[in-house]
Each structure stands twice: as structure tokens, then as C-alpha cells.
Design a protein around this motif. Structure first.
Motif, PDB file in Angstrom:
ATOM      1  N   ALA A 167      -6.534  -0.130  -2.670  1.00  0.00           N
ATOM      2  CA  ALA A 167      -5.607  -1.025  -1.962  1.00  0.00           C
ATOM      3  C   ALA A 167      -5.358  -0.509  -0.547  1.00  0.00           C
ATOM      4  CB  ALA A 167      -4.289  -1.140  -2.733  1.00  0.00           C
ATOM      5  N   LEU A 168      -5.190   0.820  -0.405  1.00  0.00           N
ATOM      6  CA  LEU A 168      -4.990   1.396   0.927  1.00  0.00           C
ATOM      7  C   LEU A 168      -6.229   1.204   1.802  1.00  0.00           C
ATOM      8  CD1 LEU A 168      -3.057   4.690   0.102  1.00  0.00           C
ATOM      9  CD2 LEU A 168      -2.173   2.670   1.289  1.00  0.00           C
ATOM     10  N   GLY A 193      -5.076   7.169 -17.089  1.00  0.00           N
ATOM     11  CA  GLY A 193      -4.280   6.096 -16.489  1.00  0.00           C
ATOM     12  C   GLY A 193      -3.843   6.451 -15.084  1.00  0.00           C
ATOM     13  N   LYS A 194      -3.446   7.716 -14.896  1.00  0.00           N
ATOM     14  CA  LYS A 194      -3.030   8.157 -13.565  1.00  0.00           C
ATOM     15  C   LYS A 194      -4.217   8.094 -12.600  1.00  0.00           C
ATOM     16  CE  LYS A 194       0.833  11.135 -14.828  1.00  0.00           C
ATOM     17  NZ  LYS A 194       1.320  12.497 -14.942  1.00  0.00           N
ATOM     18  N   ARG A 195      -5.381   8.541 -13.080  1.00  0.00           N
ATOM     19  CA  ARG A 195      -6.570   8.488 -12.228  1.00  0.00           C
ATOM     20  C   ARG A 195      -6.896   7.037 -11.875  1.00  0.00           C
ATOM     21  NH1 ARG A 195      -8.492  12.809 -15.412  1.00  0.00           N
ATOM     22  NH2 ARG A 195      -9.596  11.372 -16.786  1.00  0.00           N
ATOM     23  N   TRP A 196      -6.785   6.149 -12.897  1.00  0.00           N
ATOM     24  CA  TRP A 196      -7.071   4.733 -12.672  1.00  0.00           C
ATOM     25  C   TRP A 196      -6.084   4.157 -11.644  1.00  0.00           C
ATOM     26  CZ3 TRP A 196      -4.338   0.174 -13.450  1.00  0.00           C
ATOM     27  CH2 TRP A 196      -5.076  -1.007 -13.353  1.00  0.00           C
ATOM     28  N   ARG A 197      -4.784   4.489 -11.804  1.00  0.00           N
ATOM     29  CA  ARG A 197      -3.771   4.008 -10.855  1.00  0.00           C
ATOM     30  C   ARG A 197      -4.029   4.571  -9.456  1.00  0.00           C
ATOM     31  NH1 ARG A 197      -0.583   4.589 -15.379  1.00  0.00           N
ATOM     32  NH2 ARG A 197       0.217   6.631 -14.780  1.00  0.00           N
ATOM     33  N   MET A 198      -4.365   5.848  -9.375  1.00  0.00           N
ATOM     34  CA  MET A 198      -4.653   6.466  -8.073  1.00  0.00           C
ATOM     35  C   MET A 198      -5.860   5.796  -7.417  1.00  0.00           C
ATOM     36  SD  MET A 198      -2.375   8.618  -7.269  1.00  0.00           S
ATOM     37  CE  MET A 198      -3.133   9.477  -5.928  1.00  0.00           C
ATOM     38  N   LYS A 199      -6.866   5.496  -8.244  1.00  0.00           N
ATOM     39  CA  LYS A 199      -8.060   4.818  -7.729  1.00  0.00           C
ATOM     40  C   LYS A 199      -7.674   3.446  -7.190  1.00  0.00           C
ATOM     41  CE  LYS A 199     -12.628   3.214  -9.034  1.00  0.00           C
ATOM     42  NZ  LYS A 199     -13.519   2.858 -10.114  1.00  0.00           N
ATOM     43  N   LYS A 200      -6.838   2.705  -7.928  1.00  0.00           N
ATOM     44  CA  LYS A 200      -6.410   1.370  -7.493  1.00  0.00           C
ATOM     45  C   LYS A 200      -5.566   1.463  -6.219  1.00  0.00           C
ATOM     46  CE  LYS A 200      -8.483  -1.058 -10.469  1.00  0.00           C
ATOM     47  NZ  LYS A 200      -9.614  -1.858 -10.033  1.00  0.00           N
ATOM     48  N   VAL A 201      -4.680   2.456  -6.153  1.00  0.00           N
ATOM     49  CA  VAL A 201      -3.859   2.656  -4.952  1.00  0.00           C
ATOM     50  C   VAL A 201      -4.762   2.982  -3.767  1.00  0.00           C
ATOM     51  CG1 VAL A 201      -2.184   4.204  -3.858  1.00  0.00           C
ATOM     52  CG2 VAL A 201      -1.731   3.292  -6.141  1.00  0.00           C
ATOM     53  N   SER A 202      -5.734   3.852  -3.990  1.00  0.00           N
ATOM     54  CA  SER A 202      -6.672   4.228  -2.944  1.00  0.00           C
ATOM     55  C   SER A 202      -7.462   3.004  -2.462  1.00  0.00           C
ATOM     56  CB  SER A 202      -7.615   5.313  -3.453  1.00  0.00           C
ATOM     57  OG  SER A 202      -8.555   5.652  -2.468  1.00  0.00           O
ATOM     58  N   GLN A 228      -6.220  -2.334   2.915  1.00  0.00           N
ATOM     59  CA  GLN A 228      -5.175  -2.506   3.925  1.00  0.00           C
ATOM     60  C   GLN A 228      -5.640  -1.940   5.271  1.00  0.00           C
ATOM     61  OE1 GLN A 228      -1.575  -0.280   3.215  1.00  0.00           O
ATOM     62  NE2 GLN A 228      -0.307  -1.906   4.098  1.00  0.00           N
ATOM     63  N   ASN A 229      -6.254  -0.764   5.234  1.00  0.00           N
ATOM     64  CA  ASN A 229      -6.759  -0.147   6.467  1.00  0.00           C
ATOM     65  C   ASN A 229      -7.869  -0.985   7.084  1.00  0.00           C
ATOM     66  OD1 ASN A 229      -4.991   2.011   6.519  1.00  0.00           O
ATOM     67  ND2 ASN A 229      -6.336   3.349   5.368  1.00  0.00           N
ATOM     68  N   GLN A 230      -8.763  -1.517   6.234  1.00  0.00           N
ATOM     69  CA  GLN A 230      -9.843  -2.369   6.736  1.00  0.00           C
ATOM     70  C   GLN A 230      -9.274  -3.633   7.382  1.00  0.00           C
ATOM     71  OE1 GLN A 230     -12.352  -3.013   3.330  1.00  0.00           O
ATOM     72  NE2 GLN A 230     -13.331  -1.006   3.465  1.00  0.00           N
ATOM     73  N   ALA A 231      -8.258  -4.220   6.741  1.00  0.00           N
ATOM     74  CA  ALA A 231      -7.634  -5.423   7.299  1.00  0.00           C
ATOM     75  C   ALA A 231      -6.947  -5.095   8.626  1.00  0.00           C
ATOM     76  CB  ALA A 231      -6.620  -6.003   6.308  1.00  0.00           C
ATOM     77  N   ARG A 232      -6.260  -3.969   8.688  1.00  0.00           N
ATOM     78  CA  ARG A 232      -5.593  -3.559   9.921  1.00  0.00           C
ATOM     79  C   ARG A 232      -6.627  -3.324  11.021  1.00  0.00           C
ATOM     80  NH1 ARG A 232      -2.905   1.020   8.438  1.00  0.00           N
ATOM     81  NH2 ARG A 232      -1.177  -0.213   7.633  1.00  0.00           N
ATOM     82  N   PHE A 233      -7.721  -2.629  10.655  1.00  0.00           N
ATOM     83  CA  PHE A 233      -8.780  -2.364  11.625  1.00  0.00           C
ATOM     84  C   PHE A 233      -9.386  -3.676  12.127  1.00  0.00           C
ATOM     85  CE2 PHE A 233     -13.312  -1.588  12.553  1.00  0.00           C
ATOM     86  CZ  PHE A 233     -13.158  -0.734  13.621  1.00  0.00           C
ATOM     87  N   ALA A 234      -9.638  -4.616  11.209  1.00  0.00           N
ATOM     88  CA  ALA A 234     -10.205  -5.913  11.598  1.00  0.00           C
ATOM     89  C   ALA A 234      -9.240  -6.651  12.527  1.00  0.00           C
ATOM     90  CB  ALA A 234     -10.510  -6.756  10.363  1.00  0.00           C
ATOM     91  N   ALA A 235      -7.949  -6.604  12.220  1.00  0.00           N
ATOM     92  CA  ALA A 235      -6.957  -7.282  13.063  1.00  0.00           C
ATOM     93  C   ALA A 235      -6.908  -6.635  14.454  1.00  0.00           C
ATOM     94  CB  ALA A 235      -5.583  -7.236  12.404  1.00  0.00           C
ATOM     95  N   GLU A 236      -6.927  -5.297  14.497  1.00  0.00           N
ATOM     96  CA  GLU A 236      -6.904  -4.605  15.784  1.00  0.00           C
ATOM     97  C   GLU A 236      -8.181  -4.892  16.570  1.00  0.00           C
ATOM     98  OE1 GLU A 236      -6.239  -0.530  14.687  1.00  0.00           O
ATOM     99  OE2 GLU A 236      -4.084  -0.836  14.368  1.00  0.00           O
ATOM    100  N   LYS A 237      -9.307  -4.955  15.873  1.00  0.00           N
ATOM    101  CA  LYS A 237     -10.582  -5.256  16.520  1.00  0.00           C
ATOM    102  C   LYS A 237     -10.551  -6.667  17.107  1.00  0.00           C
ATOM    103  CE  LYS A 237     -15.507  -5.084  15.394  1.00  0.00           C
ATOM    104  NZ  LYS A 237     -16.463  -4.910  14.308  1.00  0.00           N
ATOM    105  N   LYS A 238      -9.990  -7.616  16.347  1.00  0.00           N
ATOM    106  CA  LYS A 238      -9.877  -8.995  16.826  1.00  0.00           C
ATOM    107  C   LYS A 238      -8.937  -9.054  18.030  1.00  0.00           C
ATOM    108  CE  LYS A 238      -8.783 -13.754  15.506  1.00  0.00           C
ATOM    109  NZ  LYS A 238      -8.568 -14.066  16.883  1.00  0.00           N
TER     110      LYS A 238
END
Length: 126
Positions: A42-43, A31-40, A46-56
Motif C-alpha cells: 500500500a505504501l 499473519g504479521k508478515r502478511w499484514r506487513m507485506k500488505k502495508v508495504s 501511495q508513493n508511486q501515485a505521489r510520484f506520478a502526481a508530482e511528475k504530472k
């Protein structure tokens, strides 16, 4: 023998309890591995969205800069044309003025010559 049975029964339960604990620990780890995978994940999103926004933002800034440079070049071109037109008009006005002065001078000389002729005729007539 009965005490052996109790001990065996206790050992079986102990093994069963231990197996349950191990299973729970493994499930908890999973469960912890699954949660860590989901957190990873999501991050990463989030980073891809931030990068796309900065690129735009960067692309928008480049587009605005190009547009501003284009407008500046247009204004410079208009200003240069205006200055050139003013210089042409000034030359034309100066040329026209010079011709008008020459023409007035010529007419004044003709009038002076005519006046001179008339005065001479008047002197001869007297």
C-alpha cells in the motif's frame, strides 16, 4: 504404571498444547508478515501515485512555462513589428513633409518671381 500413564497423558497434552501454541505463534507471525507485506504494498502504491502526481505537476509546469515563453516571444515579435512599422511611418511622414516644404518653397519662389516680373512690368509701364 498408572501414574506413568497419567504422566504420559499429561506430557502428551502438554506436547499437544505446546504444538498448538507454536502453531498459533507461527500463524500469528505469518499473519504479521502478511499484514506487513500488505502495508508495504500500500505504501509503495501511495508513493508511486505521489510520484506520478508530482511528475504530472512538473510536466504541467514545464508546459505552462513553454506556453508563457512562446506567448512572450509572440508579443515581443508583435511589438518589434509595431515599432518597425511606426519607424517606417515616421520616415514616410518626414519625407512627405520635406517634399511638401520643398514644393511650397518652389511655388513661393515662382510666385515671388512672377510678382517681381509683374512689378517690373508695372514700373516700365509707368
Amino acid at each position: 504404571a498408572p501414574s506413568d500413564a497419567v504422566e504420559t497423558l499429561g506430557a502428551d497434552e502438554y506436547i499437544k498444547d505446546s504444538s498448538d501454541i507454536v502453531r498459533e505463534l507461527l500463524a500469528d507471525q505469518s499473519g504479521k508478515r502478511w499484514r506487513m507485506k500488505k502495508v508495504s504494498e500500500a505504501l509503495d502504491k501511495q508513493n508511486q501515485a505521489r510520484f506520478a502526481a508530482e511528475k504530472k505537476q512538473a510536466a504541467d509546469l514545464v508546459a505552462q512555462t513553454l506556453k508563457a515563453n512562446h506567448l512572450e516571444a509572440l508579443l515581443d515579435g508583435i511589438q518589434q513589428k509595431h515599432e518597425h512599422d511606426l519607424a517606417d511611418q515616421r520616415k514616410k511622414v518626414e519625407r512627405d513633409h520635406k517634399l511638401a516644404v520643398q514644393q511650397a518653397k518652389s511655388e513661393a519662389e515662382k510666385a515671388a518671381a512672377e510678382l517681381d516680373r509683374i512689378q517690373r512690368l508695372n514700373q516700365h509701364a509707368m
